[in-house]
Design an enzyme around this catalytic site. Structure first.
Site, PDB file in Angstrom:
ATOM      1  N   GLU A 194       0.850  -1.181   0.000  1.00  0.00           N
ATOM      2  CA  GLU A 194       0.000   0.000   0.000  1.00  0.00           C
ATOM      3  C   GLU A 194       0.899   1.248   0.000  1.00  0.00           C
ATOM      4  O   GLU A 194       1.990   1.235   0.538  1.00  0.00           O
ATOM      5  CB  GLU A 194      -0.921   0.017   1.219  1.00  0.00           C
ATOM      6  CG  GLU A 194      -0.274  -0.210   2.559  1.00  0.00           C
ATOM      7  CD  GLU A 194       0.326   1.061   3.187  1.00  0.00           C
ATOM      8  OE1 GLU A 194       1.141   0.919   4.120  1.00  0.00           O
ATOM      9  OE2 GLU A 194       0.019   2.171   2.714  1.00  0.00           O
ATOM     10  N   LEU A 209      -0.522   4.289   0.935  1.00  0.00           N
ATOM     11  CA  LEU A 209      -1.505   5.208   1.503  1.00  0.00           C
ATOM     12  C   LEU A 209      -0.825   6.161   2.481  1.00  0.00           C
ATOM     13  O   LEU A 209       0.004   5.740   3.272  1.00  0.00           O
ATOM     14  CB  LEU A 209      -2.594   4.421   2.253  1.00  0.00           C
ATOM     15  CG  LEU A 209      -3.274   3.275   1.486  1.00  0.00           C
ATOM     16  CD1 LEU A 209      -4.295   2.579   2.380  1.00  0.00           C
ATOM     17  CD2 LEU A 209      -3.924   3.773   0.209  1.00  0.00           C
ATOM     18  N   LEU A 219      10.310  18.051   0.530  1.00  0.00           N
ATOM     19  CA  LEU A 219      11.486  18.891   0.815  1.00  0.00           C
ATOM     20  C   LEU A 219      11.113  19.951   1.839  1.00  0.00           C
ATOM     21  O   LEU A 219      11.685  21.033   1.876  1.00  0.00           O
ATOM     22  CB  LEU A 219      12.012  19.544  -0.462  1.00  0.00           C
ATOM     23  CG  LEU A 219      12.805  18.634  -1.408  1.00  0.00           C
ATOM     24  CD1 LEU A 219      13.220  19.412  -2.659  1.00  0.00           C
ATOM     25  CD2 LEU A 219      14.043  18.049  -0.721  1.00  0.00           C
ATOM     26  N   GLY A 242      11.666  20.528   9.004  1.00  0.00           N
ATOM     27  CA  GLY A 242      10.832  20.679  10.194  1.00  0.00           C
ATOM     28  C   GLY A 242      11.418  19.932  11.368  1.00  0.00           C
ATOM     29  O   GLY A 242      12.639  19.740  11.463  1.00  0.00           O
ATOM     30  N   GLY A 299       7.598  11.448  11.363  1.00  0.00           N
ATOM     31  CA  GLY A 299       7.091  10.485  12.368  1.00  0.00           C
ATOM     32  C   GLY A 299       6.092   9.572  11.681  1.00  0.00           C
ATOM     33  O   GLY A 299       6.213   9.314  10.485  1.00  0.00           O
ATOM     34  N   CYS A 304       5.020   4.642   9.695  1.00  0.00           N
ATOM     35  CA  CYS A 304       5.585   4.071   8.469  1.00  0.00           C
ATOM     36  C   CYS A 304       7.054   4.406   8.300  1.00  0.00           C
ATOM     37  O   CYS A 304       7.907   3.526   8.398  1.00  0.00           O
ATOM     38  CB  CYS A 304       4.767   4.536   7.269  1.00  0.00           C
ATOM     39  SG  CYS A 304       3.137   3.827   7.300  1.00  0.00           S
TER      40      CYS A 304
HETATM   41  C1  UDX Z   1       4.035   7.626   4.236  1.00  0.00           C
HETATM   42  C2  UDX Z   1       4.193   7.621   2.718  1.00  0.00           C
HETATM   43  O1  UDX Z   1       4.021   8.943   2.215  1.00  0.00           O
HETATM   44  C3  UDX Z   1       3.145   6.694   2.109  1.00  0.00           C
HETATM   45  O2  UDX Z   1       3.323   6.628   0.706  1.00  0.00           O
HETATM   46  C4  UDX Z   1       3.294   5.305   2.729  1.00  0.00           C
HETATM   47  O3  UDX Z   1       2.329   4.417   2.215  1.00  0.00           O
HETATM   48  C5  UDX Z   1       3.149   5.367   4.230  1.00  0.00           C
HETATM   49  O4  UDX Z   1       4.106   6.293   4.767  1.00  0.00           O
HETATM   50  P1  UDX Z   1       2.492   8.784   6.015  1.00  0.00           P
HETATM   51  O5  UDX Z   1       3.473   8.210   6.975  1.00  0.00           O
HETATM   52  O6  UDX Z   1       1.050   8.622   6.271  1.00  0.00           O
HETATM   53  O7  UDX Z   1       2.778   8.175   4.522  1.00  0.00           O
HETATM   54  O8  UDX Z   1       2.727  10.365   5.961  1.00  0.00           O
HETATM   55  P2  UDX Z   1       3.583  11.345   5.052  1.00  0.00           P
HETATM   56  O9  UDX Z   1       2.666  12.364   4.505  1.00  0.00           O
HETATM   57  O10 UDX Z   1       4.458  10.624   4.134  1.00  0.00           O
HETATM   58  O11 UDX Z   1       4.502  12.081   6.158  1.00  0.00           O
HETATM   59  C6  UDX Z   1       5.382  11.273   6.920  1.00  0.00           C
HETATM   60  C7  UDX Z   1       6.134  12.190   7.875  1.00  0.00           C
HETATM   61  O12 UDX Z   1       7.048  13.008   7.140  1.00  0.00           O
HETATM   62  C8  UDX Z   1       5.233  13.146   8.662  1.00  0.00           C
HETATM   63  O13 UDX Z   1       5.712  13.212  10.010  1.00  0.00           O
HETATM   64  C9  UDX Z   1       5.461  14.495   7.983  1.00  0.00           C
HETATM   65  O14 UDX Z   1       5.339  15.576   8.893  1.00  0.00           O
HETATM   66  C10 UDX Z   1       6.902  14.370   7.529  1.00  0.00           C
HETATM   67  N1  UDX Z   1       7.235  15.201   6.375  1.00  0.00           N
HETATM   68  C11 UDX Z   1       6.604  14.971   5.197  1.00  0.00           C
HETATM   69  C12 UDX Z   1       8.218  16.175   6.494  1.00  0.00           C
HETATM   70  O15 UDX Z   1       8.782  16.381   7.567  1.00  0.00           O
HETATM   71  N2  UDX Z   1       8.552  16.918   5.398  1.00  0.00           N
HETATM   72  C13 UDX Z   1       7.945  16.737   4.196  1.00  0.00           C
HETATM   73  O16 UDX Z   1       8.272  17.445   3.248  1.00  0.00           O
HETATM   74  C14 UDX Z   1       6.930  15.736   4.092  1.00  0.00           C
END
Ligand code: UDX
Length: 468
Positions: free
Chosen positions: A150, A152, A266, A269, A273, A276
């Site tokens: 997945e 997602l 990019l 922050g 977390g 995943c």
């Molecule tokens: C992720 C993957 O995007 C997804 O494809 C996979 O199936 C599951 O893991 P998710 O963990 O739900 O999804 O969230 P995501 O939107 O990817 O963000 C993950 C973490 O990265 C968050 O803590 C977010 O705050 C952080 N993040 C994301 C950043 O710090 N900077 C960014 O530019 C993008």
């Protein structure tokens, strides 16, 4: 097609609901009796946009039922395994739930079953599944095993399932490939009643990529690890920007104009977390190292991410001088906006560190408060950002919820003890914040004083000009 989904977590529940949305009859099982009882009573055990509405409609149309794992194994010709694969202490993925399901399928089922691993699993799990099914096969079960990872994202899981950019299936038979193509047919054709958009904008049909199971399993881990690496890369660059006086937002914008890089993921922050990235990164490193491969690059990705909270705390300590006894507002607890999930959330590590240092924390999150309370009880949890800001020496932004973009700044200024925002997600443009009289610290950008104080400080710090 009669389909069973085993596991009603973020992935399982989204998969079960969306499969009904594209026309299938689904039986979804949950081993946690409390969660199962909630689901059978129409109560959602988690927050995910659009999910509740889809589940309610599917249940009333008798196309979605919740029950035991045994029933799921007996009912579905295709069985999606969506159980949790949490990290063990050594970083390996815990596959015991998957093994238990495989054993149950082998012992209970006869006839044909398509066993589909959707949980994120280490490479070669499909091979293990196949071996396990044959070893425990007592009723002349005929089966295929497939990997269908997945992609997602929490907060947009329904959209990601129904409008994906790719569907990856790892199979070892044409029959399995054909069945999966049939199951996903409406998504491949983008032809289903969309529960998200009243007028669904045209979506390109997703690529339906058929590979072997090992490759499909690796696509998932490699994709997540690459995205995590992009985030750690820009966080590393943000640290340099803070020292040399560059603006990481501009650096990321400039980089992202190269289509080979792209501007997604990019955003610097307080780090990534969720259940995943941290878990998949750990598992991928462990798999590689057990296979004798050097994945130290990803170990550095992990280390950079682990240092983000301390880096943010240093910024707070430097500005406040003393943290002990100070009232601090923490806005944002979920690991990202539009979810209630706090697993591996930077906010939790931050709350624990600040409580440890004696700060008096008032925290707010639109969705994540209930789960955060269990994780960090000795914090005052508030019902809105203003309540959290009362008498605050600083407002720390940890999750970039949209509601923080529409603030009543005058009200906020009347509540805080000090007009200081430390933004861990670069939500704001410095000029907007200082225009409201707040000092603004953020990630990878220079600290900015409010206009009035800026000139006063400039005078105070300018070299003494002796009158001629
Ligand atoms: C992720 C993957 O995007 C997804 O494809 C996979 O199936 C599951 O893991 P998710 O963990 O739900 O999804 O969230 P995501 O939107 O990817 O963000 C993950 C973490 O990265 C968050 O803590 C977010 O705050 C952080 N993040 C994301 C950043 O710090 N900077 C960014 O530019 C993008």
């Amino acid at each position: 097609m009669k389909i069973s989904v085993i596991g009603a977590g973020y992935v399982g529940l989204t998969t079960a609901a969306c499969l009904t949305q594209i026309g299938h009859e689904v039986f979804c099982s949950e081993s946690d009796a409390g969660k199962l009882h909630k689901l059978q009573g129409g109560i959602m055990p988690l927050f995910e946009p659009h999910l509740e509405q889809i589940i309610q409609q599917a249940r009333s149309a008798q196309r979605l039922t919740f029950g035991s794992t045994e029933e799921a194994v007996d009912r579905g010709q295709a069985i999606f395994i969506c159980v949790g694969t949490p990290p063990l202490k050594n970083g390996d993925a815990d596959l015991s739930a998957i093994e238990a399901v495989a054993r149950m399928i082998a012992k209970r089922s006869c006839g044909y079953r398509l066993v589909i691993e959707k949980s994120t699993v280490p490479v070669q799990t499909g091979a293990q599944l196949r071996k396990h099914l044959s070893v425990h096969n007592t009723n002349r079960l005929e089966y295929d095993v497939a990997s269908n990872p997945e992609f997602l994202r929490e907060g947009s899981a329904v959209v990601d399932f129904l409008h994906p950019d790719r569907i990856v299936v790892g199979v070892d038979s044409g029959r399995a490939a054909g069945l999966l193509r049939e199951i996903y047919g409406p998504v491949i054709r983008q032809d289903f009643p969309c529960p998200v958009h009243a007028k669904c904008p045209p979506h390109d049909p997703p690529r339906f990529l058929v590979t072997d199971t090992n490759s499909a399993e690796l696509i998932k881990h490699a994709s997540n690890s690459f995205l995590a690496m992009k985030i750690s890369f820009i966080n590393m660059v943000a640290n340099l920007c803070e020292v040399v006086g560059a603006d990481v937002t501009k650096v990321a914008e400039g980089m992202g104009l190269d289509p080979r890089i792209g501007n997604a993921f990019l955003k610097p922050g307080v780090g990534f977390g969720g259940f995943c990235f941290p878990k998949d990164l750990q598992a991928f490193i462990r798999i590689a190292e057990k296979s004798g491969c050097d994945f130290s690059l990803l170990r550095e990705v992990e280390k950079i991410n682990e240092r983000r909270i301390e880096h943010f705390l240093e910024k707070v300590r430097k500005e406040l001088w003393v943290v002990r006894g100070k009232k601090l507002a923490v806005w944002g607890l979920a690991f990202k906006p539009d979810t209630d999930d706090i697993r591996f959330a930077p906010s939790i590590a931050l709350l624990k560190a600040l409580v440890e240092e004696g700060a008096l924390i008032r925290a707010y999150d639109p969705q994540g408060t209930a789960k955060a309370k269990e994780a960090v009880p000795d914090v005052t949890y508030c019902s809105n950002p203003y309540e959290a800001a009362e008498a605050a020496e600083a407002i720390l932004i940890v999750t970039e919820w949209d509601e923080f973009r529409a603030l009543d700044w005058r009200r906020l200024a009347s509540l805080v003890e000090r007009r200081l925002i430390v933004d861990g997600r670069n939500m704001f443009d410095a000029a907007d914040v200082t225009a409201h009289g707040f000092q603004y610290l953020s990630i990878g950008r220079s600290a900015v004083l409010p206009a009035a104080r800026a000139s006063a400080t400039a005078e105070a710090s300018s070299p003494m000009v002796t009158k001629a």
